[in-house]
Every structure is written in C-alpha cells, then in structure tokens.
Motif scaffolding. Structure first.
Motif, PDB file in Angstrom:
ATOM      1  N   GLN A  65       0.758  -1.317   0.022  1.00 27.66           N
ATOM      2  CA  GLN A  65       0.026  -0.041  -0.120  1.00 27.66           C
ATOM      3  C   GLN A  65       0.801   1.111   0.045  1.00 27.66           C
ATOM      4  OE1 GLN A  65      -2.848  -0.315   3.356  1.00 27.66           O
ATOM      5  NE2 GLN A  65      -3.626  -2.211   2.428  1.00 27.66           N
ATOM      6  N   LYS A  71      -4.889   2.393  -0.500  1.00 26.21           N
ATOM      7  CA  LYS A  71      -5.256   1.673   0.687  1.00 26.21           C
ATOM      8  C   LYS A  71      -6.015  -0.005   0.183  1.00 26.21           C
ATOM      9  CE  LYS A  71      -4.111   4.180   3.963  1.00 26.21           C
ATOM     10  NZ  LYS A  71      -2.888   3.851   4.724  1.00 26.21           N
ATOM     11  N   THR A 130      -9.242   5.644  -6.290  1.00 26.03           N
ATOM     12  CA  THR A 130      -8.902   4.428  -5.300  1.00 26.03           C
ATOM     13  C   THR A 130      -9.060   3.183  -5.710  1.00 26.03           C
ATOM     14  OG1 THR A 130      -9.125   6.336  -3.822  1.00 26.03           O
ATOM     15  CG2 THR A 130      -8.856   3.682  -2.915  1.00 26.03           C
ATOM     16  N   ASN A 246      -5.588  -1.610   6.863  1.00 21.25           N
ATOM     17  CA  ASN A 246      -6.306  -0.677   6.865  1.00 21.25           C
ATOM     18  C   ASN A 246      -7.050  -0.781   8.231  1.00 21.25           C
ATOM     19  OD1 ASN A 246      -7.193   0.550   4.202  1.00 21.25           O
ATOM     20  ND2 ASN A 246      -7.018  -1.727   3.584  1.00 21.25           N
ATOM     21  N   THR A 249      -4.082   0.966  10.655  1.00 20.03           N
ATOM     22  CA  THR A 249      -3.970   2.268  10.373  1.00 20.03           C
ATOM     23  C   THR A 249      -5.160   3.217  10.916  1.00 20.03           C
ATOM     24  OG1 THR A 249      -4.754   1.919   8.215  1.00 20.03           O
ATOM     25  CG2 THR A 249      -2.464   1.926   8.456  1.00 20.03           C
ATOM     26  N   ASP A 254      -0.880   6.316   9.787  1.00 18.33           N
ATOM     27  CA  ASP A 254      -0.087   5.776   8.671  1.00 18.33           C
ATOM     28  C   ASP A 254       1.473   5.816   8.747  1.00 18.33           C
ATOM     29  OD1 ASP A 254      -2.159   5.442   6.923  1.00 18.33           O
ATOM     30  OD2 ASP A 254      -2.283   7.627   6.650  1.00 18.33           O
TER      31      ASP A 254
END
Length: 319
Positions: A65, A71, A130, A246, A249, A254
């Motif tokens: 990522q 992501k 995305t 995901n 985070t 991050d």
C-alpha cells in the motif's frame, strides 16, 4: 496493551484446541508422553506458523500500500499470490516433487517478477481513482490464474493445482518454510521509515534524500518473499494483507515505524481467531482456514470498499 493481551489469550487457546481432547495443561503437567509429543510437534509449530504467516502478510500488505499509495492494494490484489502459485506449479510440472526450498525459490522468483511487472504498469497509468487500481490488479491476477489453469490441464497437474490453492494449517509436514518470513520482517522493520516516506510520493522522497527506486525494489522483495514462503508452506490466506493494514492504520495512523509491531499483533490475532473457528465449527474435523478468512475478511473488505468509494465521492463533491 489490549492487543497484546488478546494475542496472548488466543495464542494459548490455539495451543490447547484440537481433535485430541486429552491434550490439556493438566496432562502436560502430569507428564503424559502423548500429550507432550502432540504439544511440541503439532500445536507449537502450528501456532507459530499462524503467527508468522499472519504477521508477514499484514506487513506485506502495508508495504504494498505504501509503494502503490493505494489502501486497497495487497499481494492478493496485485497478482503476487497468483504469480507465486504459478511458480510453484511450474516447479512441480518441470521438476516433479521437490524440496520446500526449491519450491520457495520458484515461487519467490515468479512472485517478484509478477509484482514488478504490475508495479511498472500502474506507475505509467494516469488512473488514480482508489478502486480502479486494485480492480486492475485482480484482473491481472485472474490472467495469471488462467495461465496456471491452462498449464495444469496441459500437463495433467489439475489435482496439484487444486491442492495448493487451499490454505490450511492442518497440512502434513513441517512448517519450516514459514520461518523464512522472519528475514523480510526484519528488513521491513529496518526500512519502515523509508517505506512511509515513499508512500508520500517519488518527488517528496527524493527531496528528502531517499533512493526511491531502491526502496521500492526492497519493498517488492519483502512482499514477494513473504508471499512465496507462506504460500508454499500453508497456501493462500486471502484478505489479510488487504484488511489488516486498513484496520491497524485506523487505530494507529499511517506511520509505519510506529505501527508495524502493532500491525503484526493485529494480524496474528485475526488469523488466530479464524483458525480457532475453523477447528471448532465442525469439530473434531476442521475447515480450511482460507474459507473462514474469506468469509470474515470479505465482509470487512466490503465495508472498507464502500467506505472508500463513498469517501472519494464526498471529497469530489466538496472539491
């Protein structure tokens, strides 16, 4: 501290849950020889394999990522896992039954080449939405999987191809191959800050004096070695590299340097829970852990996918 406590609890449960119900703590303390052998040669290696594979794939997903700045990228959505499977199939077709070391070398080489090609392709695309990039990755992985099917049919290796595409911690033989994950994990910890920096963009990284191409290549090696060693030893474990980064985070941010250890524990707890469910749902038999992870991970992924799509739409509306 909560994640550490959960990790200890589920690791202990993993050690004492299985078809042999007499393998208890009391039996070990009483010196039961059969219980001791099962504990040392089955339960401990299996639990270590769960922890290492989960930690490795979680880190591989986060590195992927960072490299792609997306992501929704992971070894399973970038063709890495499919390429690793192709390498394992090629080694079987042309060399027959080989040692785990030879299989891992083939799997690693194909995973690295396959991931490098996909990374090179997406770096040249102007698409930055995305969702589109992981969709392209799944299409790319599907093409590799289709090629594997053609080779398997042509060389009458369909049974082998079906066997390697089921992830399970109940496989016969040792889990020595998964210990290779320790090496890329150490590299990932050492390069954690640099992976975070390249996640901010090539120009930004170069302005800070980071050799962008070298760090990206290091990341690809880390991802490919983790994917290959876990695939050869256990089989595919879907969604871990996608949803665990995901989820982690969301709690820790991050900054890879600060969150990498928590990320490993987060992934280990998730897979320990899925593995325990797989052992109990049809006890005393057990279900392939990849099926359990697919069901749970698929539901979580849909939540993040919808959240990501709606988040993009809201940002575009505001802009």
């Amino acid at each position: 501290m909560v994640i550490v406590a959960l990790f200890v609890i589920f690791a202990l449960l993993s050690l004492f849950i299985g078809a042999y119900e007499d393998m208890t703590l009391q039996a070990l303390l009483d010196g039961n020889e059969r219980a001791r052998l099962i504990f040392i040669h089955s339960r401990v290696p299996r639990t270590m394999a769960v922890i290492l594979s989960a930690a490795g794939l979680s880190v591989a997903g986060l590195v992927m990522q960072a490299i792609s700045r997306n992501k929704f990228m992971s070894p399973s959505t970038a063709g890495t896992t499919d390429a690793a499977a192709l390498g394992l199939l090629i080694s079987f077709v042309f060399l027959g039954e080989q040692s785990g070391a030879v299989q891992t070398i083939f799997s690693f080489a194909f995973a690295l080449i396959g991931t490098f090609i996909f990374t090179l392709v997406i770096s040249r695309l102007k698409i930055r939405e995305t969702v589109y990039i992981p969709l392209l990755g799944m299409m790319y992985g599907g093409m590799i999987s289709a090629l594997s099917s053609v080779i398997a049919f042509h060389f009458e290796a369909v049974q082998f191809a079906n066997m390697i595409n089921l992830g399970s911690f109940a496989r016969l033989g040792g889990f020595w191959g998964v210990y290779l994950v320790i090496v890329p994990l150490i590299i990932a910890v050492f390069f954690a800050t640099k992976f975070s920096i390249i996640g901010l963009g090539e120009e930004f990284a170069k302005n800070l004096g980071v050799n962008y191409n070298r760090v990206v290549m290091t990341g690809l090696v880390v991802v490919s070695l983790i994917s290959a060693s876990t695939f050869v030893t256990i089989g595919p474990l879907p969604f871990i590299g996608l949803i665990i980064p995901n989820m982690a985070t969301s709690f820790y941010g991050d900054n890879l340097k600060k969150s990498i250890y928590d990320l490993m524990l987060f992934g280990a707890v998730f897979v320990l829970i899925c593995d325990i469910i797989s052992r109990l749902v049809i006890f005393p038999f057990e279900m392939n852990v990849s099926l359990t992870i697919s069901l749970v991970g698929g539901a979580i992924f849909m939540v993040y996918l919808i959240k990501g799509v709606f988040g993009d739409d809201e940002r575009k509306a505001k802009a």
